[in-house]
Design a protein around this motif. Sequence first.
Motif, mmCIF file in Angstrom:
data_model
loop_
_atom_site.group_PDB
_atom_site.id
_atom_site.type_symbol
_atom_site.label_atom_id
_atom_site.label_comp_id
_atom_site.label_asym_id
_atom_site.label_seq_id
_atom_site.Cartn_x
_atom_site.Cartn_y
_atom_site.Cartn_z
ATOM 1 N N LEU A 156 29.171 38.022 35.559
ATOM 2 C CA LEU A 156 27.665 38.173 35.610
ATOM 3 C C LEU A 156 26.844 36.982 35.231
ATOM 4 O O LEU A 156 25.817 36.613 35.786
ATOM 5 N N SER A 157 27.422 36.435 33.782
ATOM 6 C CA SER A 157 26.481 35.228 33.604
ATOM 7 C C SER A 157 26.908 34.161 34.457
ATOM 8 O O SER A 157 25.835 33.461 34.806
ATOM 9 N N TYR A 158 28.019 33.725 34.935
ATOM 10 C CA TYR A 158 28.351 32.959 36.071
ATOM 11 C C TYR A 158 27.271 32.980 37.123
ATOM 12 O O TYR A 158 26.828 32.036 37.505
ATOM 13 N N VAL A 159 27.262 34.073 37.923
ATOM 14 C CA VAL A 159 26.400 34.252 38.956
ATOM 15 C C VAL A 159 25.159 34.008 38.636
ATOM 16 O O VAL A 159 24.293 33.658 39.456
ATOM 17 N N HIS A 160 24.868 34.445 37.394
ATOM 18 C CA HIS A 160 23.420 34.429 37.084
ATOM 19 C C HIS A 160 22.902 32.760 36.996
ATOM 20 O O HIS A 160 21.707 32.412 37.374
ATOM 21 N N GLU A 161 23.840 32.106 36.311
ATOM 22 C CA GLU A 161 23.422 30.688 36.475
ATOM 23 C C GLU A 161 23.601 29.817 37.485
ATOM 24 O O GLU A 161 23.089 28.901 37.596
ATOM 25 N N ASN A 220 35.643 45.449 41.094
ATOM 26 C CA ASN A 220 35.070 46.312 40.170
ATOM 27 C C ASN A 220 33.498 46.392 40.089
ATOM 28 O O ASN A 220 32.880 47.158 40.208
ATOM 29 N N LEU A 221 33.218 44.957 40.113
ATOM 30 C CA LEU A 221 31.692 44.889 39.655
ATOM 31 C C LEU A 221 30.907 45.366 40.938
ATOM 32 O O LEU A 221 29.674 45.614 40.945
ATOM 33 N N MET A 222 31.309 45.100 42.167
ATOM 34 C CA MET A 222 30.874 45.240 43.386
ATOM 35 C C MET A 222 30.720 47.064 43.533
ATOM 36 O O MET A 222 29.682 47.477 43.854
ATOM 37 N N ASP A 223 32.018 47.486 43.138
ATOM 38 C CA ASP A 223 31.877 49.202 43.356
ATOM 39 C C ASP A 223 30.690 49.720 42.264
ATOM 40 O O ASP A 223 30.406 50.737 42.633
ATOM 41 N N ARG A 224 30.667 48.879 40.984
ATOM 42 C CA ARG A 224 29.678 49.458 40.300
ATOM 43 C C ARG A 224 28.240 48.922 40.568
ATOM 44 O O ARG A 224 27.284 49.119 40.004
ATOM 45 N N LEU A 245 30.934 47.471 29.906
ATOM 46 C CA LEU A 245 31.419 46.338 30.352
ATOM 47 C C LEU A 245 32.405 45.576 29.709
ATOM 48 O O LEU A 245 32.181 45.656 28.221
ATOM 49 N N GLU A 246 33.233 44.806 29.849
ATOM 50 C CA GLU A 246 34.198 43.970 29.300
ATOM 51 C C GLU A 246 33.633 42.615 29.133
ATOM 52 O O GLU A 246 32.878 42.163 29.851
ATOM 53 N N LEU A 247 34.219 41.656 28.164
ATOM 54 C CA LEU A 247 33.802 40.379 27.916
ATOM 55 C C LEU A 247 34.064 39.622 29.560
ATOM 56 O O LEU A 247 33.294 38.987 29.995
ATOM 57 N N CYS A 248 35.063 40.016 30.206
ATOM 58 C CA CYS A 248 35.358 39.212 31.443
ATOM 59 C C CYS A 248 34.465 39.513 32.527
ATOM 60 O O CYS A 248 34.024 38.687 33.121
ATOM 61 N N HIS A 249 33.767 40.877 32.308
ATOM 62 C CA HIS A 249 32.570 41.273 33.259
ATOM 63 C C HIS A 249 31.379 40.527 32.993
ATOM 64 O O HIS A 249 30.889 40.112 33.902
ATOM 65 N N ALA A 264 36.323 34.098 41.714
ATOM 66 C CA ALA A 264 37.628 34.628 41.228
ATOM 67 C C ALA A 264 38.169 33.789 40.396
ATOM 68 O O ALA A 264 38.993 33.973 39.234
ATOM 69 N N MET A 265 38.225 32.416 40.601
ATOM 70 C CA MET A 265 38.766 31.366 39.808
ATOM 71 C C MET A 265 38.165 31.094 38.438
ATOM 72 O O MET A 265 38.833 30.875 37.458
ATOM 73 N N PHE A 266 36.924 31.423 38.519
ATOM 74 C CA PHE A 266 36.302 31.090 37.145
ATOM 75 C C PHE A 266 36.621 32.240 36.242
ATOM 76 O O PHE A 266 37.046 32.156 35.248
ATOM 77 N N ILE A 267 36.500 33.418 36.913
ATOM 78 C CA ILE A 267 36.798 34.756 35.841
ATOM 79 C C ILE A 267 38.264 34.399 35.548
ATOM 80 O O ILE A 267 38.687 34.768 34.181
ATOM 81 N N SER A 268 39.257 33.946 36.339
ATOM 82 C CA SER A 268 40.687 33.917 35.946
ATOM 83 C C SER A 268 40.934 32.806 35.200
ATOM 84 O O SER A 268 42.310 32.348 34.973
ATOM 85 N N ASN A 269 40.162 31.796 34.613
ATOM 86 C CA ASN A 269 40.420 30.444 34.133
ATOM 87 C C ASN A 269 40.960 29.634 34.995
ATOM 88 O O ASN A 269 42.109 28.964 34.628
#
Length: 108
Positions: free
Chosen positions: A28-33, A61-65, A20-24, A43-48
């Motif tokens: 994950l952490s955002y969805v967890h919170e 990518n995270l869905m595929d995984r 996993l990369e830091l953006c991944h 998508a907007m959170f991930i891309s700032n």
Amino acid sequence: MSPWLSAMSALDRRLTIDQLELCHYRALSYVHEIASVSDDELAMFISNNENIHSGQMIIENLMDRQLFERDIDTNKIILSDHAKMIIDEIYRLCHSRLTKPLFVAPDR
């Protein structure tokens, strides 16, 4: 070793296990919170808030995984059981290292 460096090292080791990369991890952490989130919001959170397309690619990518799933009732993004385990383990690893102040002057 400072608590901060120790926690960052633990995070890096744990992310490496699942490639996993830091953006991944941020996604994950955002969805967890938030617990469940819409595609566009994540998508907007991930891309700032800069490039929704790059955020959507990370979501795919995270869905595929199989780290993200869809809530059956709302179709919002939620964490898979494996993703929950990753987040829980990272919190445990980092928390155990952050029992002192984050930034302390190194002993010389």
